[in-house]
Design a protein around this motif. Structure first.
Motif, PDB file in Angstrom:
ATOM      1  N   GLU A 185       0.826  -1.207   0.000  1.00  0.00           N
ATOM      2  CA  GLU A 185       0.000   0.000   0.000  1.00  0.00           C
ATOM      3  C   GLU A 185       0.860   1.257   0.000  1.00  0.00           C
ATOM      4  OE1 GLU A 185      -3.306   0.098  -0.446  1.00  0.00           O
ATOM      5  OE2 GLU A 185      -3.022  -2.062  -0.786  1.00  0.00           O
ATOM      6  N   LEU A 186       1.966   1.218   0.714  1.00  0.00           N
ATOM      7  CA  LEU A 186       2.857   2.375   0.802  1.00  0.00           C
ATOM      8  C   LEU A 186       3.440   2.722  -0.563  1.00  0.00           C
ATOM      9  CD1 LEU A 186       4.300   4.368   2.800  1.00  0.00           C
ATOM     10  CD2 LEU A 186       6.162   2.691   2.890  1.00  0.00           C
ATOM     11  N   VAL A 187       3.845   1.695  -1.298  1.00  0.00           N
ATOM     12  CA  VAL A 187       4.443   1.911  -2.616  1.00  0.00           C
ATOM     13  C   VAL A 187       3.434   2.523  -3.582  1.00  0.00           C
ATOM     14  CG1 VAL A 187       5.400   0.716  -4.620  1.00  0.00           C
ATOM     15  CG2 VAL A 187       6.210   0.138  -2.338  1.00  0.00           C
ATOM     16  N   LYS A 188       2.161   2.169  -3.432  1.00  0.00           N
ATOM     17  CA  LYS A 188       1.125   2.710  -4.314  1.00  0.00           C
ATOM     18  C   LYS A 188       0.965   4.219  -4.136  1.00  0.00           C
ATOM     19  CE  LYS A 188      -1.766  -1.466  -4.415  1.00  0.00           C
ATOM     20  NZ  LYS A 188      -3.084  -2.023  -3.992  1.00  0.00           N
ATOM     21  N   ALA A 189       1.174   4.682  -2.914  1.00  0.00           N
ATOM     22  CA  ALA A 189       0.838   6.070  -2.602  1.00  0.00           C
ATOM     23  C   ALA A 189       2.037   6.975  -2.365  1.00  0.00           C
ATOM     24  CB  ALA A 189      -0.063   6.101  -1.358  1.00  0.00           C
ATOM     25  N   ASN A 190       3.220   6.402  -2.240  1.00  0.00           N
ATOM     26  CA  ASN A 190       4.380   7.204  -1.858  1.00  0.00           C
ATOM     27  C   ASN A 190       5.625   6.823  -2.653  1.00  0.00           C
ATOM     28  OD1 ASN A 190       3.502   8.647   0.881  1.00  0.00           O
ATOM     29  ND2 ASN A 190       2.674   6.582   0.897  1.00  0.00           N
ATOM     30  N   ASP A 191       6.569   7.727  -2.637  1.00  0.00           N
ATOM     31  CA  ASP A 191       7.883   7.480  -3.233  1.00  0.00           C
ATOM     32  C   ASP A 191       8.752   6.820  -2.174  1.00  0.00           C
ATOM     33  OD1 ASP A 191      10.121   7.436  -4.771  1.00  0.00           O
ATOM     34  OD2 ASP A 191      10.590   9.566  -4.533  1.00  0.00           O
ATOM     35  N   VAL A 192       8.947   5.526  -2.311  1.00  0.00           N
ATOM     36  CA  VAL A 192       9.671   4.741  -1.301  1.00  0.00           C
ATOM     37  C   VAL A 192      10.969   4.221  -1.895  1.00  0.00           C
ATOM     38  CG1 VAL A 192       9.554   2.773   0.267  1.00  0.00           C
ATOM     39  CG2 VAL A 192       7.479   4.041  -0.294  1.00  0.00           C
ATOM     40  N   VAL A 193      12.052   4.310  -1.131  1.00  0.00           N
ATOM     41  CA  VAL A 193      13.319   3.713  -1.535  1.00  0.00           C
ATOM     42  C   VAL A 193      13.414   2.350  -0.855  1.00  0.00           C
ATOM     43  CG1 VAL A 193      15.830   3.916  -1.552  1.00  0.00           C
ATOM     44  CG2 VAL A 193      14.406   5.986  -1.737  1.00  0.00           C
ATOM     45  N   ILE A 194      13.431   1.285  -1.663  1.00  0.00           N
ATOM     46  CA  ILE A 194      13.508  -0.075  -1.123  1.00  0.00           C
ATOM     47  C   ILE A 194      14.941  -0.573  -1.281  1.00  0.00           C
ATOM     48  CG2 ILE A 194      12.621  -2.425  -1.262  1.00  0.00           C
ATOM     49  CD1 ILE A 194      10.071  -1.307  -2.474  1.00  0.00           C
ATOM     50  N   ILE A 195      15.488  -1.076  -0.191  1.00  0.00           N
ATOM     51  CA  ILE A 195      16.881  -1.535  -0.174  1.00  0.00           C
ATOM     52  C   ILE A 195      16.930  -3.027   0.153  1.00  0.00           C
ATOM     53  CG2 ILE A 195      19.136  -1.289   0.935  1.00  0.00           C
ATOM     54  CD1 ILE A 195      18.333   1.144  -0.731  1.00  0.00           C
ATOM     55  N   ASP A 196      17.623  -3.782  -0.684  1.00  0.00           N
ATOM     56  CA  ASP A 196      17.885  -5.202  -0.455  1.00  0.00           C
ATOM     57  C   ASP A 196      19.276  -5.307   0.156  1.00  0.00           C
ATOM     58  OD1 ASP A 196      18.873  -7.898  -0.872  1.00  0.00           O
ATOM     59  OD2 ASP A 196      17.217  -8.216  -2.260  1.00  0.00           O
ATOM     60  N   ALA A 197      19.321  -5.733   1.423  1.00  0.00           N
ATOM     61  CA  ALA A 197      20.600  -5.854   2.125  1.00  0.00           C
ATOM     62  C   ALA A 197      21.035  -7.304   2.252  1.00  0.00           C
ATOM     63  CB  ALA A 197      20.492  -5.212   3.516  1.00  0.00           C
ATOM     64  N   GLY A 198      20.476  -8.156   1.425  1.00  0.00           N
ATOM     65  CA  GLY A 198      20.806  -9.571   1.478  1.00  0.00           C
ATOM     66  C   GLY A 198      22.030  -9.929   0.658  1.00  0.00           C
ATOM     67  N   ASN A 199      22.191 -11.203   0.439  1.00  0.00           N
ATOM     68  CA  ASN A 199      23.308 -11.718  -0.345  1.00  0.00           C
ATOM     69  C   ASN A 199      23.208 -11.241  -1.785  1.00  0.00           C
ATOM     70  OD1 ASN A 199      24.450 -13.971  -2.217  1.00  0.00           O
ATOM     71  ND2 ASN A 199      25.448 -14.296  -0.246  1.00  0.00           N
ATOM     72  N   VAL A 200      24.330 -10.797  -2.354  1.00  0.00           N
ATOM     73  CA  VAL A 200      24.290 -10.238  -3.706  1.00  0.00           C
ATOM     74  C   VAL A 200      23.915 -11.286  -4.744  1.00  0.00           C
ATOM     75  CG1 VAL A 200      26.763 -10.634  -4.144  1.00  0.00           C
ATOM     76  CG2 VAL A 200      25.544  -8.775  -5.330  1.00  0.00           C
ATOM     77  N   VAL A 201      24.271 -12.545  -4.494  1.00  0.00           N
ATOM     78  CA  VAL A 201      23.900 -13.609  -5.431  1.00  0.00           C
ATOM     79  C   VAL A 201      22.385 -13.807  -5.419  1.00  0.00           C
ATOM     80  CG1 VAL A 201      24.143 -16.059  -5.984  1.00  0.00           C
ATOM     81  CG2 VAL A 201      26.136 -14.747  -5.218  1.00  0.00           C
ATOM     82  N   SER A 202      21.818 -13.821  -4.224  1.00  0.00           N
ATOM     83  CA  SER A 202      20.369 -13.950  -4.099  1.00  0.00           C
ATOM     84  C   SER A 202      19.666 -12.766  -4.750  1.00  0.00           C
ATOM     85  CB  SER A 202      19.966 -14.049  -2.627  1.00  0.00           C
ATOM     86  OG  SER A 202      20.539 -15.192  -2.028  1.00  0.00           O
TER      87      SER A 202
END
Length: 275
Positions: A13-30
């Protein structure tokens, strides 16, 4: 100020209404195989730490200097007003909680960790991608010092001899010295108590409800003021998982010992084993 944990459906819901920066901090291969659509990747070793040639020099994952980290944030398109959501593929324990702590320590307000990570978000219907996401760079994020409480090796040494509490969030077998997969010496800091970070999660890998976490940590802390509590792990990463849980519980944040067991054991300090 936003809650430190966001649920998968709330993120959709947040992404639909706002400008959100999503960060993947997991394994780079994954990340290269599958990640949340729009997520940018951040690397623990190159972006979130100034990895030394010897873990005795601040542990395996010392914090980078503010200028270096500010440049990373700018590269990811993160600005002071950005709403940031971070996740990894280990229920926040791989690097997401560390990034959350670092961004808060930089003075950022709107940062949350995704409950359940990429798996839970995918089940909730968040679209996935295998494409490397390119961000529109922003100016370097400017801050001059880390703004959350920290402890250093001298503080920890003194804490072991007085009324301060040292919480070790590593697995029980590592704490007892029965196994040590990462550092040269097994055991724990004398006087430390073991509260494994996994105990912050339920059987499905989601954070326990804030009320349950509050009860748990109040029992651990007793009447000790949180400014007299030091939390650590192996290298200052999974310790942030406990700090995230404590913040989610509505309790003041204790001090993070970034050097953690990797620095303590590397310096030849006194080691305890068993319970």
């Amino acid at each position: 100020m936003v809650k430190p944990i966001i649920q998968p459906l709330d993120l959709i819901e947040l992404v639909k209404a706002n400008d959100v920066v999503i960060i993947d901090a997991g394994n780079v291969v994954s990340y290269g195989m599958q990640h949340l659509k729009g997520a940018k990747h951040i690397d623990l070793n190159t972006d979130m730490a100034n990895v030394p040639d010897n873990a005795a020099k601040g542990g395996r994952h010392p914090l980078p200097d503010p200028v270096s980290f500010g440049a990373v944030l700018g590269r990811l398109g993160i600005k002071p007003h950005s709403h940031v959501v971070v996740y990894d593929d280990k229920n926040g324990a791989l690097s997401a909680a560390r990034f959350w702590w670092m961004l808060k320590a930089a003075g950022h307000k709107n940062v949350q960790v995704l409950n359940g990570g990429v798996t839970a978000a995918a089940k909730a219907g968040f679209p996935l991608s295998d494409l490397v996401e390119l961000s529109e760079p922003a100016a370097p994020y400017v801050f001059t010092q880390w703004q959350l409480p920290q402890a250093y090796i001298d503080d920890v040494e003194k804490a072991a001899d007085n009324s301060m509490k040292i919480i070790d969030v590593r697995a029980a077998a590592r704490f007892r010295g029965e196994t040590e997969p990462l550092d040269a010496i097994a055991g724990h800091i004398p006087g430390a108590i073991n509260v494994p970070y996994e105990t912050n999660l339920d059987a499905d890998g989601f954070f326990l409800e804030p009320e349950i976490l509050a009860q748990k940590y109040l029992e651990v802390l007793g009447d000790t003021n949180t400014k007299d509590v030091i939390v650590h792990c192996g290298s200052g990463v999974t310790a942030c998982h406990a700090l995230l849980a404590i913040d989610y519980a509505g309790l003041p944040l204790p001090r993070l010992y970034v050097g953690s067991w990797s620095e303590w054991s590397g310096r030849g300090k006194t080691v305890a084993v068993g319970e």
